[in-house]
Write a protein that holds these residues in place. Structure first.
Motif, mmCIF file in Angstrom:
data_model
loop_
_atom_site.group_PDB
_atom_site.id
_atom_site.type_symbol
_atom_site.label_atom_id
_atom_site.label_comp_id
_atom_site.label_asym_id
_atom_site.label_seq_id
_atom_site.Cartn_x
_atom_site.Cartn_y
_atom_site.Cartn_z
ATOM 1 N N TYR A 1 0.938 -1.312 -0.178
ATOM 2 C CA TYR A 1 0.260 0.109 -0.132
ATOM 3 C C TYR A 1 1.119 1.286 0.042
ATOM 4 C CZ TYR A 1 -3.971 -3.102 1.008
ATOM 5 O OH TYR A 1 -4.713 -4.104 0.992
ATOM 6 N N HIS A 2 2.184 1.153 0.040
ATOM 7 C CA HIS A 2 2.940 2.209 0.228
ATOM 8 C C HIS A 2 3.768 2.329 -1.013
ATOM 9 C CE1 HIS A 2 2.416 3.305 4.376
ATOM 10 N NE2 HIS A 2 2.072 2.202 4.564
ATOM 11 N N LEU A 3 3.464 1.416 -2.153
ATOM 12 C CA LEU A 3 4.281 1.604 -3.425
ATOM 13 C C LEU A 3 3.328 2.091 -4.412
ATOM 14 C CD1 LEU A 3 5.946 -1.920 -3.105
ATOM 15 C CD2 LEU A 3 7.164 0.163 -2.739
ATOM 16 N N PRO A 4 3.913 2.831 -5.147
ATOM 17 C CA PRO A 4 3.099 3.310 -6.633
ATOM 18 C C PRO A 4 2.801 2.119 -7.273
ATOM 19 C CG PRO A 4 5.392 3.725 -6.860
ATOM 20 C CD PRO A 4 5.152 3.326 -5.272
ATOM 21 N N PHE A 5 1.747 1.995 -8.309
ATOM 22 C CA PHE A 5 1.623 1.141 -9.290
ATOM 23 C C PHE A 5 2.470 1.025 -10.329
ATOM 24 C CE2 PHE A 5 -2.770 0.922 -7.374
ATOM 25 C CZ PHE A 5 -3.150 -0.572 -7.057
ATOM 26 N N ILE A 6 2.875 2.074 -10.999
ATOM 27 C CA ILE A 6 3.586 2.230 -11.940
ATOM 28 C C ILE A 6 4.763 3.323 -11.754
ATOM 29 C CG2 ILE A 6 2.477 0.963 -13.753
ATOM 30 C CD1 ILE A 6 1.906 3.712 -15.078
ATOM 31 N N VAL A 7 5.954 3.225 -12.092
ATOM 32 C CA VAL A 7 6.727 4.406 -12.218
ATOM 33 C C VAL A 7 7.428 4.367 -13.718
ATOM 34 C CG1 VAL A 7 9.215 5.101 -11.290
ATOM 35 C CG2 VAL A 7 7.387 4.013 -9.624
ATOM 36 N N PHE B 1 10.314 -5.064 -7.677
ATOM 37 C CA PHE B 1 10.761 -4.442 -6.465
ATOM 38 C C PHE B 1 12.236 -3.988 -6.620
ATOM 39 C CE2 PHE B 1 12.324 -3.202 -2.456
ATOM 40 C CZ PHE B 1 11.246 -2.191 -1.993
ATOM 41 N N ASP B 2 13.228 -5.019 -7.021
ATOM 42 C CA ASP B 2 14.537 -4.603 -7.080
ATOM 43 C C ASP B 2 14.844 -3.385 -8.285
ATOM 44 O OD1 ASP B 2 15.230 -6.497 -5.398
ATOM 45 O OD2 ASP B 2 15.488 -8.223 -6.722
ATOM 46 N N ILE C 1 8.896 1.440 -18.223
ATOM 47 C CA ILE C 1 8.057 1.625 -17.096
ATOM 48 C C ILE C 1 8.524 0.551 -16.190
ATOM 49 C CG2 ILE C 1 5.589 1.057 -16.321
ATOM 50 C CD1 ILE C 1 6.071 3.630 -17.728
ATOM 51 N N ILE C 2 8.205 0.766 -14.704
ATOM 52 C CA ILE C 2 8.677 -0.200 -13.605
ATOM 53 C C ILE C 2 7.279 -0.370 -13.074
ATOM 54 C CG2 ILE C 2 9.800 -0.745 -11.789
ATOM 55 C CD1 ILE C 2 12.292 1.169 -12.751
ATOM 56 N N HIS C 3 6.944 -1.797 -12.672
ATOM 57 C CA HIS C 3 5.843 -2.124 -11.863
ATOM 58 C C HIS C 3 6.359 -2.532 -10.672
ATOM 59 C CE1 HIS C 3 4.536 -2.755 -15.843
ATOM 60 N NE2 HIS C 3 3.198 -2.154 -15.427
ATOM 61 N N LYS D 1 16.657 -7.283 4.276
ATOM 62 C CA LYS D 1 17.116 -8.425 4.359
ATOM 63 C C LYS D 1 17.038 -9.178 2.849
ATOM 64 C CE LYS D 1 16.352 -9.851 9.074
ATOM 65 N NZ LYS D 1 15.623 -10.658 10.034
ATOM 66 N N GLN D 2 15.963 -9.016 2.142
ATOM 67 C CA GLN D 2 15.517 -9.645 1.055
ATOM 68 C C GLN D 2 15.976 -8.651 -0.203
ATOM 69 O OE1 GLN D 2 11.475 -10.427 0.732
ATOM 70 N NE2 GLN D 2 11.498 -11.078 2.656
ATOM 71 N N HIS D 3 16.315 -7.468 -0.214
ATOM 72 C CA HIS D 3 16.338 -6.836 -1.519
ATOM 73 C C HIS D 3 17.644 -5.755 -1.237
ATOM 74 C CE1 HIS D 3 12.746 -8.047 -3.220
ATOM 75 N NE2 HIS D 3 11.970 -7.801 -1.818
ATOM 76 N N ILE D 4 18.049 -5.089 -0.139
ATOM 77 C CA ILE D 4 18.983 -4.366 0.010
ATOM 78 C C ILE D 4 20.153 -4.655 0.666
ATOM 79 C CG2 ILE D 4 19.610 -2.053 1.068
ATOM 80 C CD1 ILE D 4 16.646 -1.120 1.247
#
Length: 304
Positions: free
Chosen positions: A11-17, A31-32, A24-26, A106-109
């Motif tokens: 809910y804190h992420l945009p749909f597209i960038v 997420f990476d 376009i990034i979804h 932990k999973q991405h950064i």
């Protein structure tokens, strides 16, 4: 450090960038790629050895100090505009909620040293920006920090997560850009136009292309010509008065200087007008070619 659970982080992420190249990034599926895009400061890292000319090491003023300096805070989602200032404006990137989630770290950064260095540097700036309770009030009003924080919970975050970053003296822990704090945008534009190792397009666009019309670009970059012409007029008037006096009327050196400066004052405005006209023509050609190139790439991309 955990602020959000993995269940509601979406809910804190945009749909597209949309990236600067039009792709376009979804974020919820890629997420990476989204995190890399959101924390990318490679444009500043590219000129890191020259940043001493545009800012000081670790110089980040708290938000209340920004107000004392008369600066208007402009929100931006570009990390490479974070803490860049020009005139009475400073760009600040809001602190995203997802960057405070332990599971994401932990999973991405943490699996990417480059991304972690960018995240560490960005987080450290907020330890300095929101240092006092009045800074916290300003940050809340400007939506710079995620909802749900109180002043005590912010202090806990600073103590547990941000303070260790402030005490970390390992330069490899941070992206090179974050060795410095606030950076003067006008000087970065000059560097991007003059450094030979950069592409030709940077000569036209600089680092941050704020002008949306030729008129604005010319007013911003050639306003000094008006002051120069006014000075020339003042000097010519003074010389004319001097030639009317008995002391200078027959002075050979002054007459020669007046003659030379008169020719100079005639030629310089013509040369300046020619430069402005040539630059305007080059800008028009550059933008037409860039538009045609983008149109061609877009057409190719949508073909089945």
């Amino acid at each position: 450090m955990v602020l959000l659970s993995s269940a509601n982080i979406d809910y804190h992420l945009p749909f597209i960038v949309r990236k600067s190249d039009g792709s376009i990034i979804h974020p919820r599926k890629e997420f990476d790629a989204f995190a890399q895009h959101q924390l990318d400061v490679s444009r500043l890292d590219r000129i890191a050895e020259h940043l001493w000319m545009v800012g000081r090491v670790g110089n980040v003023h708290p938000l209340h100090r920004q107000h004392v300096l008369g600066r208007q805070v402009i929100l931006t989602e570009q990390a490479d505009l974070h803490l860049l200032w020009i005139d009475k404006t400073i760009f600040i990137k809001p602190l995203p909620a997802w960057l405070l989630d332990e599971a994401i770290w932990k999973q991405h950064i943490r699996i990417s040293p480059r991304l972690q260095a960018c995240a560490n540097g960005f987080l450290r700036t907020y330890a300095y920006l929101v240092a006092y309770e009045c800074d916290f009030a300003i940050a809340t009003r400007l939506n710079l920090i995620p909802e749900g924080f109180t002043w005590p919970s912010w202090l806990n975050l600073v103590q547990d997560r941000l303070l260790p970053l402030c005490l970390d003296r390992n330069p490899l822990s941070f992206a090179p850009r974050y060795t410095y704090g606030e950076l003067r945008l006008s000087r970065i534009n000059i560097l991007y136009r003059l450094l030979p190792k950069l592409k030709l397009k940077h000569f036209f666009r600089g680092y941050y292309y704020g002008s949306q019309a030729y008129q604005g670009f010319l007013e911003r970059n050639f306003a000094w010509l008006v002051a120069g012409f006014a000075y020339l007029a003042l000097v010519l008037t003074a010389m004319q008065v001097g030639l009317a006096t008995k002391q200078l009327e027959n002075n050979t050196a002054f007459n020669a200087a007046s003659y030379g400066f008169t020719i100079f004052a005639i030629l310089v405005p013509l040369f300046a007008v020619a430069v402005v006209a040539a630059l305007s023509l080059l800008l028009m050609i550059y933008h037409v070619r860039a538009t045609l190139k983008h149109l061609h790439e877009t057409t190719v991309a949508i073909k089945p």
